[in-house]
Motif scaffolding. Structure first.
Motif, PDB file in Angstrom:
ATOM      1  N   VAL A  66       0.840  -1.202   0.000  1.00 38.68           N
ATOM      2  CA  VAL A  66       0.000   0.000   0.000  1.00 38.68           C
ATOM      3  C   VAL A  66       0.868   1.243   0.000  1.00 38.68           C
TER       4      VAL A  66
ATOM      5  N   SER B 287       1.026   4.415  -2.684  1.00 42.72           N
ATOM      6  CA  SER B 287       0.708   5.788  -2.268  1.00 42.72           C
ATOM      7  C   SER B 287       1.839   6.740  -2.622  1.00 42.72           C
TER       8      SER B 287
ATOM      9  N   GLN C 201       0.547   9.450   6.124  1.00 39.94           N
ATOM     10  CA  GLN C 201      -0.162   8.176   6.030  1.00 39.94           C
ATOM     11  C   GLN C 201       0.441   7.243   7.067  1.00 39.94           C
TER      12      GLN C 201
ATOM     13  N   VAL D  44      -3.932  10.257   7.547  1.00 46.82           N
ATOM     14  CA  VAL D  44      -4.694   9.179   6.938  1.00 46.82           C
ATOM     15  C   VAL D  44      -4.222   7.887   7.593  1.00 46.82           C
TER      16      VAL D  44
ATOM     17  N   LEU E 205      -4.518   3.867   8.105  1.00 44.70           N
ATOM     18  CA  LEU E 205      -4.990   2.659   7.433  1.00 44.70           C
ATOM     19  C   LEU E 205      -5.646   1.741   8.455  1.00 44.70           C
TER      20      LEU E 205
ATOM     21  N   LEU F  33      -9.067   5.212   6.711  1.00 47.49           N
ATOM     22  CA  LEU F  33      -9.236   4.468   5.461  1.00 47.49           C
ATOM     23  C   LEU F  33      -9.367   2.995   5.800  1.00 47.49           C
TER      24      LEU F  33
ATOM     25  N   SER G 276     -10.072  -0.749   4.769  1.00 51.39           N
ATOM     26  CA  SER G 276     -10.055  -1.610   3.579  1.00 51.39           C
ATOM     27  C   SER G 276     -10.562  -2.994   3.923  1.00 51.39           C
TER      28      SER G 276
ATOM     29  N   VAL H  83      -5.875   0.102  -2.680  1.00 50.29           N
ATOM     30  CA  VAL H  83      -5.889   0.799  -1.395  1.00 50.29           C
ATOM     31  C   VAL H  83      -4.889   1.950  -1.415  1.00 50.29           C
TER      32      VAL H  83
ATOM     33  N   ALA I 186      -5.663   5.830  -0.946  1.00 50.14           N
ATOM     34  CA  ALA I 186      -4.952   6.545   0.122  1.00 50.14           C
ATOM     35  C   ALA I 186      -4.316   7.820  -0.405  1.00 50.14           C
ATOM     36  N   SER I 187      -3.699   7.748  -1.575  1.00 58.59           N
ATOM     37  CA  SER I 187      -3.085   8.956  -2.152  1.00 58.59           C
ATOM     38  C   SER I 187      -4.144  10.010  -2.471  1.00 58.59           C
TER      39      SER I 187
END
Length: 295
Positions: free
Chosen positions: A11, A15, A68, A104, A106, A140, A142, A181, A185-186
């Motif tokens: 991931v 990103s 992130q 952000v 995950l 975020l 997933s 994902v 995310a980006s």
């Protein structure tokens, strides 16, 4: 500056690459210099960091406006849940010092649940701690990554049988490619949450799949028949221990699949935004075969 923790993972790499393609400055946080080499080649600044070390987290965040955060379940730990909670708590403590930072984080489908979900309970803890510590937060969530099937593909290639902890093998459930994902995310990093309420974004593939579908995709990729077979519940723990997991880690996975098979792990209905990845299961499985060095 965009900072990506876990930038060497599937991931995180995506990103970072998407942000660089958009012309954005990226600081990639990795555990060792070798992990940073491919990221440096696409123009990322490389920083060595460790989420268990608050000082190194602070150094990585210097001058950042967006980050992130990935807090992975540690492998090789006798008590992985406790180790991950310490990692989350350390990150939250540092993030509290940066009130203007957009984070952000995950997370996972099912993170809203507060009991009996195994690994997903750790993401419940992450969401709770980050909501306390972070003003501008995007969660975020997933679904299960398609790439997780790489763990059992060698067994399927050797025996023609794809063992599944998903029961029954004809029931479809949400999955997503790790690449998708990273793309989402980006996007949410660039679309900065400046509000003071946590934004929830959920991502899965644009269609759902069953273990039978995984077996069919693998059969197509290797031009050989593979069938999915539900691994009996009493064989889960021995199989996970043979795969090298510690007892407590195996229990986290067992509890997760008990919750999944009971229908408890899914997108939270009516909450936040939903995104859908474009990568098909066939594409993801076909990519796994050469990556595992199998033919």
């Amino acid at each position: 500056m965009f900072v990506i923790f876990g930038a060497s993972g599937k991931v995180g790499r995506t990103s970072a690459a998407e942000l660089r393609r958009a012309g954005q400055p990226v600081r990639a946080v990795v555990r060792n210099a070798a992990q940073g080499e491919p990221l440096a080649r696409i123009g990322c600044e490389i920083v060595l960091g460790d989420l268990t070390d608050g000082a190194s987290v602070s150094r990585a965040l210097d001058g950042a406006h967006s980050v992130q955060m990935l807090c992975p379940v540690p492998r090789g730990e006798a008590a992985p849940a406790e180790a991950m909670r310490r990692m989350i708590d350390t990150a939250a403590q540092v993030l509290r010092v940066y009130p203007d930072l957009h984070v952000v984080a995950l997370s996972d489908y099912g993170a809203e649940l507060d009991a009996n979900t195994g690994i997903t309970m750790l993401f419940h803890h992450l969401e709770a701690r980050f909501k306390e510590a972070v003003r501008h937060l995007t969660l975020l969530r997933s679904s299960e990554h398609m790439q997780n099937w790489a763990r059992v593909v060698p067994v399927a290639l050797a025996t023609g049988v794809l063992p599944s902890l998903h029961h029954p093998v004809d029931r479809k459930f949400p999955m997503v490619s790790a690449h998708d994902v990273g793309v989402v995310a980006s996007q949410v990093l660039l679309d900065r949450n400046t509000g003071n309420t946590a934004r929830v974004v959920s991502v899965e593939s644009n269609q759902r799949y069953s273990p039978n579908d995984v077996a069919e995709a693998l059969s197509e990729a290797i031009n050989r028949d593979v069938i999915a077979q539900a691994l009996p519940r009493d064989q889960w723990a021995p199989a996970l221990l043979r795969a090298g997991l510690a007892t407590n880690h195996a229990q986290l996975i067992t509890d997760l699949y008990d919750a999944t098979n009971a229908g408890r792990i899914d997108v939270e209905a009516g909450i936040g935004e939903r995104r859908f990845g474009a990568t098909t299961l066939r594409e993801a499985i076909a990519a796994l075969v050469p990556a595992l060095g199998t033919h």
